[in-house]
Write a protein that holds these residues in place. Structure first.
Motif, PDB file in Angstrom:
ATOM      1  N   HIS A 123      -5.508   0.336  -4.046  1.00  0.00           N
ATOM      2  CA  HIS A 123      -4.878  -0.688  -3.354  1.00  0.00           C
ATOM      3  C   HIS A 123      -5.768  -1.946  -3.723  1.00  0.00           C
ATOM      4  O   HIS A 123      -6.936  -1.846  -3.717  1.00  0.00           O
ATOM      5  CB  HIS A 123      -5.000  -0.570  -1.763  1.00  0.00           C
ATOM      6  N   ASP A 147       0.916  -1.059   0.093  1.00  0.00           N
ATOM      7  CA  ASP A 147      -0.169   0.003   0.056  1.00  0.00           C
ATOM      8  C   ASP A 147       1.020   1.194  -0.085  1.00  0.00           C
ATOM      9  O   ASP A 147       1.503   1.522   1.210  1.00  0.00           O
ATOM     10  CB  ASP A 147      -1.080  -0.193   1.285  1.00  0.00           C
ATOM     11  N   THR A 150      -0.268  -1.625  -5.324  1.00  0.00           N
ATOM     12  CA  THR A 150      -1.074  -0.472  -5.475  1.00  0.00           C
ATOM     13  C   THR A 150      -0.910  -0.126  -6.751  1.00  0.00           C
ATOM     14  O   THR A 150       0.229   0.038  -7.410  1.00  0.00           O
ATOM     15  CB  THR A 150      -0.349   0.717  -4.615  1.00  0.00           C
TER      16      THR A 150
END
Length: 366
Positions: free
Chosen positions: A311, A305, A353
């Motif tokens: 995410h 993240d 991400t």
């Protein structure tokens, strides 16, 4: 008729301004009781290569035929170099047209086919022969002037049709899906040749096609059409990376379309996460429902993240030669990334991400 070299753009006598500026203002056409072209506005620059791109039935060929004079507009104005040609007969419009079917006369030789427009304009035989020879050399058909169309390959027939359109030294070159009858490799080669030739001679060209790759490859600008209207008119890079409407985004290539809420300053919230994009036109008001469009090849996939971005969890990766296709499941839906072939490949199930530069994504009101 004075002879103008085919290797340079034409200019009207007594002026330095190049010819070939087309303007459509509110042009409409009704066929079978239905408005198939609705108030189309566009303007070209002299020497520009403009493409009308869209699916079958979108109005692009009808628009081209109104420019050529084969159909009469039911409203609006068509101008070339400031001259109103809306109701002018086709043979008085100084336009050369290349058709999908080539439309060569089978009983005539290549030279006779190419010379046809000059004969209709009563150009003297000596000058006619010189111009035909010049344009046949230009399109790579010198030495084939005495052949008949049946003795030519598909690519050679299309070159002959192009020569016939160019020999009259038109203000506009109109191309109606001219490569669609050719096999894939020849289509690419011939489209590149035509594009290079158009830039060499400086004639304004209008191409009609449904082939997105073709439009992106040859155009200075693209007018994307659907349901008789232009959804976006812009440079290929802008149309591809910053589509103005949902139709443009979905029609051209693959795209990730993410719904969210405008947060101001070119940012928005998508599934509770902050993402950035460039507004198309006026920026949506804060709190407005928006959609972010981002192409797979500009999506970056980072481990874990990493702050701004979406995410998610890698669902699948596939090696496709020059690219690696990576599909990430996020709260906003699946996001597809096209990673470089030598990139680190995240494993299925890995937390990542997805992010991108603001300039590589577009933001539009829903």
């Amino acid at each position: 008729m004075t002879s103008t070299p085919l290797t340079s753009a034409k200019t009207p006598p007594g002026t330095d301004a190049p010819r070939g500026r087309l303007r459509l203002d509110g042009v409409r056409k009704i066929l079978g009781g239905k408005e198939v072209v609705s108030a189309v506005d566009l303007e070209t620059e002299p020497g520009e290569f403009l493409t009308l791109l869209g699916p079958s039935g979108c109005g692009k060929t009808t628009t081209l035929n109104m420019i050529a004079g084969h159909l009469t507009a039911d409203g609006g104005l068509i101008e070339v170099d400031g001259r109103d040609i809306t109701t002018v007969a086709p043979h008085r419009r100084s336009m050369g047209m290349v058709f999908q079917s080539y439309a060569l006369f089978p009983h005539m030789t290549v030279a006779e086919n190419v010379a046809f427009g000059l004969r209709m304009r009563k150009v003297a035989a000596t000058r006619r022969g010189k111009q035909v020879a010049e344009v046949l050399e230009l399109v790579g058909l010198d030495g084939m002037s005495e052949r008949h169309p049946r003795q030519l390959s598909g690519g050679q027939q299309q070159r002959a049709a192009l020569a016939r359109a160019l020999v009259i030294q038109p203000d506009l070159l109109l191309l109606d899906e001219p490569f669609s009858n050719l096999d894939a490799q020849l289509r690419v080669r011939l489209r590149d040749e035509v594009s290079a030739l158009q830039r060499r001679i400086g004639t304004t060209a209008i191409l009609v096609t449904h082939d997105q790759e073709e439009a992106l490859a040859v155009s200075d600008r693209i007018a994307v059409m659907a349901d008789g209207v232009i959804h976006q008119l812009d440079r290929p890079q802008e149309v591809y990376l910053r589509p103005a409407t949902d139709f443009v985004a979905q029609f051209i290539g693959e795209v990730n379309a993410l719904d969210g809420t405008a947060a101001g300053g070119g940012t928005c919230e998508v599934a509770g996460r902050k993402v950035s994009a460039t507004p198309v036109g006026q920026a949506p008001a804060e709190g407005a429902a928006v959609r972010v469009y981002v192409r797979p090849e500009v999506v970056r996939v980072g481990s874990g993240d990493q702050g701004e971005g979406l995410h998610g969890t890698v669902r699948d990766t596939r090696f496709l030669g020059s690219r690696i296709r990576c599909v990430v499941s996020t709260p906003a839906g699946e996001v597809t990334a096209a990673l470089p072939f030598d990139a680190r490949v995240p494993a299925a199930g890995e937390e990542v991400t997805c992010s991108w530069r603001p300039s590589d994504a577009s933001l539009a009101a829903r």
